[in-house]
Motif scaffolding. Sequence first.
Motif, PDB file in Angstrom:
ATOM      1  N   LEU A 153       0.827  -1.208   0.000  1.00 28.23           N
ATOM      2  CA  LEU A 153       0.000   0.000   0.000  1.00 28.23           C
ATOM      3  C   LEU A 153       0.865   1.262   0.000  1.00 28.23           C
ATOM      4  N   LEU A 154       1.870   1.288   0.869  1.00 22.07           N
ATOM      5  CA  LEU A 154       2.742   2.460   0.951  1.00 22.07           C
ATOM      6  C   LEU A 154       3.606   2.613  -0.296  1.00 22.07           C
ATOM      7  N   MET A 155       4.081   1.502  -0.833  1.00 17.85           N
ATOM      8  CA  MET A 155       4.898   1.581  -2.042  1.00 17.85           C
ATOM      9  C   MET A 155       4.102   2.173  -3.199  1.00 17.85           C
ATOM     10  N   ASN A 156       2.868   1.713  -3.365  1.00 19.86           N
ATOM     11  CA  ASN A 156       2.017   2.264  -4.425  1.00 19.86           C
ATOM     12  C   ASN A 156       1.794   3.758  -4.218  1.00 19.86           C
ATOM     13  N   GLY A 157       1.528   4.147  -2.961  1.00 19.68           N
ATOM     14  CA  GLY A 157       1.295   5.555  -2.665  1.00 19.68           C
ATOM     15  C   GLY A 157       2.530   6.403  -2.869  1.00 19.68           C
ATOM     16  N   LEU A 158       3.676   5.926  -2.427  1.00 19.56           N
ATOM     17  CA  LEU A 158       4.918   6.676  -2.596  1.00 19.56           C
ATOM     18  C   LEU A 158       5.258   6.869  -4.066  1.00 19.56           C
ATOM     19  N   GLU A 213      11.158  12.731 -10.332  1.00 17.76           N
ATOM     20  CA  GLU A 213      12.064  11.989 -11.201  1.00 17.76           C
ATOM     21  C   GLU A 213      13.423  11.731 -10.560  1.00 17.76           C
ATOM     22  N   ASP A 214      13.804  12.558  -9.589  1.00 16.28           N
ATOM     23  CA  ASP A 214      15.130  12.407  -8.998  1.00 16.28           C
ATOM     24  C   ASP A 214      15.161  11.420  -7.830  1.00 16.28           C
ATOM     25  N   LEU A 215      14.023  10.750  -7.563  1.00 15.12           N
ATOM     26  CA  LEU A 215      13.941   9.782  -6.467  1.00 15.12           C
ATOM     27  C   LEU A 215      13.388   8.450  -6.967  1.00 15.12           C
ATOM     28  N   LYS A 216      13.673   7.399  -6.215  1.00 16.94           N
ATOM     29  CA  LYS A 216      13.111   6.073  -6.486  1.00 16.94           C
ATOM     30  C   LYS A 216      12.681   5.443  -5.160  1.00 16.94           C
ATOM     31  N   VAL A 217      11.704   4.527  -5.230  1.00 16.60           N
ATOM     32  CA  VAL A 217      11.267   3.772  -4.051  1.00 16.60           C
ATOM     33  C   VAL A 217      11.813   2.356  -4.179  1.00 16.60           C
ATOM     34  N   GLU A 218      12.472   1.893  -3.126  1.00 14.79           N
ATOM     35  CA  GLU A 218      13.062   0.560  -3.110  1.00 14.79           C
ATOM     36  C   GLU A 218      12.482  -0.236  -1.950  1.00 14.79           C
ATOM     37  N   ARG A 219      12.292  -1.524  -2.168  1.00 16.15           N
ATOM     38  CA  ARG A 219      11.724  -2.404  -1.141  1.00 16.15           C
ATOM     39  C   ARG A 219      12.777  -3.378  -0.644  1.00 16.15           C
TER      40      ARG A 219
END
Length: 201
Positions: free
Chosen positions: A60-65, A71-77
């Motif tokens: 849920l949080l990954m989808n929201g983030l 463009e200068d950021l990425k979400v990693e799990r």
Amino acid sequence: MTAEPIAESSGCRWPVPPQDGYTVDDLFTLPDLPPHTEMIDGSLVFVSPQRRFHAKVIELLMNGLRSTLPEDLKVEREMTVVLDRRNGPEPDLSVVLAEAATGLEQTRFEAADLRLAVEVVSPDSESRDRDTKPRKYAAAGIPHFWLVEMTGADQHPVVRVYELDPLTKTYALTSIHHDRLKVGVPYGIDVDISLDALRTL
């Protein structure tokens, strides 16, 4: 120093720590470590099987983030973050500088790469998630930290949002969110974290 050979007992193979303890380099070179093994203060920490709540909140949080991600950021799990030579925790989610994501074979990020670390509390990791990791993330200069827990009779998620005080290198609680997580840092984020939203996943 590299790790000693793995000892065998009752058919199990256990890593034997070197005299001076493990370093983060060992975390990436020891054979046959279980998935998501972390290093805290030079000790290997093995992760227990997770509850469905844990996996769904991360999703849920990954989808929201990602929905408003610049463009200068990425979400990693669940990627190791090297804080120092004896600490390599694995936040459940990390927001990192896009330039730090160097390829699909990458196994780690440096603390300086992170803008946000997120931990979803599990029964076996309460002390680490609530105390040990936040202190270490703050000392390493990670500017934002979220702590997510199951709460209430209906077992809904609650997100506590913390921001780093650069003078004291400690986190200060800035807000608590029960149904909607809406913050302006590290960028504009607006996520439905209600129990209904969680159940739709």
